[in-house]
Design an enzyme around this catalytic site. Structure first.
Site, PDB file in Angstrom:
ATOM      1  N   ASP A 242       5.747   4.663   5.206  1.00  0.00           N
ATOM      2  CA  ASP A 242       6.655   3.688   5.845  1.00  0.00           C
ATOM      3  C   ASP A 242       6.749   2.379   5.061  1.00  0.00           C
ATOM      4  OD1 ASP A 242       3.901   3.486   6.764  1.00  0.00           O
ATOM      5  OD2 ASP A 242       4.578   1.963   8.189  1.00  0.00           O
ATOM      6  N   HIS A 243       6.035   2.303   3.924  1.00  0.00           N
ATOM      7  CA  HIS A 243       6.108   1.096   3.081  1.00  0.00           C
ATOM      8  C   HIS A 243       6.710   1.379   1.696  1.00  0.00           C
ATOM      9  CE1 HIS A 243       3.625  -1.351   5.894  1.00  0.00           C
ATOM     10  NE2 HIS A 243       3.357  -0.130   6.310  1.00  0.00           N
TER      11      HIS A 243
ATOM     12  N   HIS B 219       1.320   3.912   2.002  1.00  0.00           N
ATOM     13  CA  HIS B 219       1.811   4.663   3.165  1.00  0.00           C
ATOM     14  C   HIS B 219       3.332   4.797   3.147  1.00  0.00           C
ATOM     15  CE1 HIS B 219      -2.055   3.952   5.726  1.00  0.00           C
ATOM     16  NE2 HIS B 219      -2.151   5.014   4.948  1.00  0.00           N
TER      17      HIS B 219
ATOM     18  N   HIS C  44       4.747  -4.717  10.358  1.00  0.00           N
ATOM     19  CA  HIS C  44       5.311  -4.122  11.582  1.00  0.00           C
ATOM     20  C   HIS C  44       5.534  -5.161  12.678  1.00  0.00           C
ATOM     21  CE1 HIS C  44       4.569   0.215  10.622  1.00  0.00           C
ATOM     22  NE2 HIS C  44       3.655  -0.305   9.819  1.00  0.00           N
TER      23      HIS C  44
ATOM     24  N   HIS D  59      -7.578  -0.961   5.596  1.00  0.00           N
ATOM     25  CA  HIS D  59      -6.538  -0.055   6.107  1.00  0.00           C
ATOM     26  C   HIS D  59      -6.390   1.116   5.121  1.00  0.00           C
ATOM     27  CE1 HIS D  59      -2.862   1.133   8.191  1.00  0.00           C
ATOM     28  NE2 HIS D  59      -2.187   1.085   7.059  1.00  0.00           N
TER      29      HIS D  59
ATOM     30  N   ASP E  86      -0.165  -3.936   6.200  1.00  0.00           N
ATOM     31  CA  ASP E  86      -0.797  -3.442   7.431  1.00  0.00           C
ATOM     32  C   ASP E  86      -2.248  -3.898   7.542  1.00  0.00           C
ATOM     33  OD1 ASP E  86       1.566  -2.196   7.980  1.00  0.00           O
ATOM     34  OD2 ASP E  86       0.826  -0.149   7.727  1.00  0.00           O
TER      35      ASP E  86
ATOM     36  N   HIS F 103       0.845  -1.201   0.000  1.00  0.00           N
ATOM     37  CA  HIS F 103       0.000   0.000   0.000  1.00  0.00           C
ATOM     38  C   HIS F 103       0.873   1.241   0.000  1.00  0.00           C
ATOM     39  CE1 HIS F 103       0.722  -0.584   4.285  1.00  0.00           C
ATOM     40  NE2 HIS F 103       0.149   0.564   4.596  1.00  0.00           N
TER      41      HIS F 103
HETATM   42 FE    FE Z   1       2.661   0.758   8.145  1.00  0.00          FE
HETATM   43 ZN    ZN Z   2      -0.064   1.564   6.608  1.00  0.00          ZN
END
Ligand code: FE
Ligand code: ZN
Length: 239
Positions: free
Chosen positions: A58-59, A56, A169, A112, A131, A54
């Site tokens: 942090d990915h 986001h 995570h 999400h 996530d 996805h």
């Molecule tokens: Fe994340």
């Molecule tokens: Zn995420």
């Protein structure tokens, strides 16, 4: 096919899947480039593919730097083409994504985010859930509905029970506290928590988890209907 777990940022995991015979690699969700580059250089791999679950930050944080350095293809959900940096290999629900010796099925699992997907490497019995499904938990519902998230988790429940779950995570310990609070008599869960604590004490990831364990221990996968799932999700948001 070997999976290397790479810690990124605070508590993210990226995964490098290595075809050792040909020294070709895929990375799933590179939250940052540096730790990925270090591993790829050390092992002299050809990083041909970047797979995103996805959009986001942090990915996808490492996408462009890795693409520039290795000329990698960036794979992501077609509807997210405007928010996944560098995307140039578009996939959709139920598609088989097959390149070199890598073979996975794409599941669209919204909740999400609206464009969240999972990659199921069915021959290797591994799924990368981003996530959406965490070990002992599930992602927050940011863009979707409770119903979408509930259905997405149910999709994952239907693959073979011995599948390894690789999530985005290291939240397992925190998640376990919520599970045990609302499911205190679950003996499988108690056993799982002891394992998790031991791994963390030794400094090793609690990932991968096994789908069978998640079905027995993860309170969100145990929810019988949409109503009880939604209640749990609300409780967890305020836990
Ligand atoms: Fe994340
Ligand atoms: Zn995420």
């Amino acid at each position: 096919m070997k999976v290397e777990i790479i810690k990124c940022l605070q508590d993210n995991y990226s995964y490098i899947i290595v075809d050792e015979e040909n020294q070709i690699a895929c990375v799933i969700d590179p939250g940052e480039a540096e730790p990925i580059i270090n591993f790829v250089e050390k092992k002299k791999l050809h990083l041909k593919y970047i797979l995103n679950t996805h959009h986001h930050y942090d990915h996808i944080g490492g996408n462009l730097e890795l693409k520039k350095k290795y000329n990698s293809k960036i794979v992501g959900f077609k509807n997210d083409k405007n928010r996944i940096p560098g995307i140039n290999d578009f996939v959709e629900n139920n598609q088989i994504w097959k390149r070199d010796n890598f073979e996975s099925k794409v599941f669209h699992i919204p909740g999400h985010t609206s464009g969240h997907i999972a990659y199921h490497f069915y021959k290797d019995k591994k799924i990368f859930t981003g996530d959406t499904l965490f070990s002992l938990g599930c992602g927050r519902i940011f863009e979707g509905t409770y119903k979408e998230m509930f259905n997405s988790l149910n999709k994952i429940k239907n693959i073979p029970l011995d599948t390894e779950i690789y999530c985005g995570h290291e939240y397992t310990l925190q998640n376990s506290k919520f599970c045990i609070r609302y499911d205190p008599k679950n003996l499988s869960l108690r056993k799982k928590i002891i394992e998790v604590e031991k791994k963390l004490k030794e400094g090793v990831p609690t990932i991968p988890s096994i789908l069978k364990d998640e079905i027995e221990c993860n309170i969100f996968l145990k929810a019988r209907d949409l109503e009880s799932f939604s209640k749990l999700r609300d409780l967890k948001d305020n836990f």
